[in-house]
Design an enzyme around this catalytic site. Structure first.
Site: not given
Ligand code: NAD
Length: 249
Positions: A146, A150
């Site tokens: 990951y 990123k």
């Molecule tokens: P989440 O799991 O709620 O949302 C991720 C979404 O991406 C889901 O709806 C999932 O169905 C979709 N997804 C997964 N694989 C996919 C694909 N191949 N094609 C299309 N859609 C796909 O999680 P989140 O925390 O809301 O994550 C959103 C973004 O934020 C991600 O890129 C994650 O890495 C980033 N992020 C999250 C955090 C955190 O603490 N939540 C921190 C840093 C970065």
């Protein structure tokens, strides 16, 4: 808007629709995309999309070009976590993280390049927003896949910002810290397919602002990067983590 069916992506869809955008909610989970699109302040569109499939992304871009003929804002937000110690990390976990996170964003930018690069008559800027992570800047243990993906996304952001600046396209990234209540930060039993609960507890305890983030903490940053207020900002990674600059847990 990729990964718009849940968590941070859902909050961004809602916020951008409130700001007046017609939002296309693209997600691997079609039901989740439908549910988000049908609840937006301004009618949107739901699409089932796997961002790691060049074929699907190309077809999606062609459909948007046919129906809408323009795209002002692209948010590459889809992401997954498959944590494991490096010595136990499978090829599949490594490849999946890269396919969804960095390759997915590359495929989306390439497929939508013809629309994004069209300079509109009024000269308004088009915006690309990539959802990076503090893990891509500082690293996080148990997440070499990951963190590397990123970091790659941040490299893509900076390169594309330079490449597309002459077309008045701003390319920026957001690097959230811990944002609770999303699919990625909801602990699962095996401690391997998502983040471990004890890890999450230790991270939140160290956040200087005294709380974990919520998706709306990030959707506001995305709204700013999507707006004309950020027209002079490109190639940047905006860190949004409550002051937690280095995860030492
Ligand atoms: P989440 O799991 O709620 O949302 C991720 C979404 O991406 C889901 O709806 C999932 O169905 C979709 N997804 C997964 N694989 C996919 C694909 N191949 N094609 C299309 N859609 C796909 O999680 P989140 O925390 O809301 O994550 C959103 C973004 O934020 C991600 O890129 C994650 O890495 C980033 N992020 C999250 C955090 C955190 O603490 N939540 C921190 C840093 C970065």
């Amino acid at each position: 808007m990729t990964g718009g069916g849940s968590g941070i992506g859902r909050a961004i869809c809602r916020r951008l629709a409130l700001e007046g955008a017609i939002v296309i909610v693209a997600d691997l989970d079609a039901d989740a995309a439908d549910s988000v699109a049908s609840g937006l302040a301004k009618p949107g569109l739901a699409v089932r999309l796997d961002v790691s499939s060049a074929e699907q992304v190309t077809a999606f871009a062609a459909r948007i070009a046919d129906h809408h003929g323009a795209l002002d804002i692209l948010v590459n937000n889809a992401g997954i976590v498959r944590d494991a110690p490096l010595h136990k990390m499978t090829d599949g976990d490594w490849v999946l993280a890269h396919n969804v996170i960095s390759t997915g964003a590359f495929l989306m930018c390439r497929a939508f390049a013809p629309l994004l690069r069209l300079v509109p008559e009024d000269g308004h800027h088009r915006k690309v927003i990539n959802m990076a992570s503090v893990s891509g800047i500082y690293g996080r243990e148990l997440s070499a896949n990951y963190s590397a993906a990123k970091a790659g996304l941040i490299g893509l952001t900076k390169a594309l910002a330079r490449e597309w600046a002459p077309r008045q396209i701003n390319v920026n990234a957001i690097a959230p810290g811990f944002i609770g209540g999303t699919g990625l930060t909801t602990p699962v039993d095996d401690g391997r397919t998502a983040m471990r609960e004890d890890f999450l507890d230790r991270v939140v305890a160290q956040i200087p602002l005294g709380r974990g983030g919520v998706p709306e903490d990030i959707s506001g940053v995305a709204a700013f990067l999507a707006s004309t207020d950020s027209d002079y900002i490109t190639g940047q990674v905006i860190e949004a983590h409550g002051g937690l600059e280095i995860l030492r847990v």
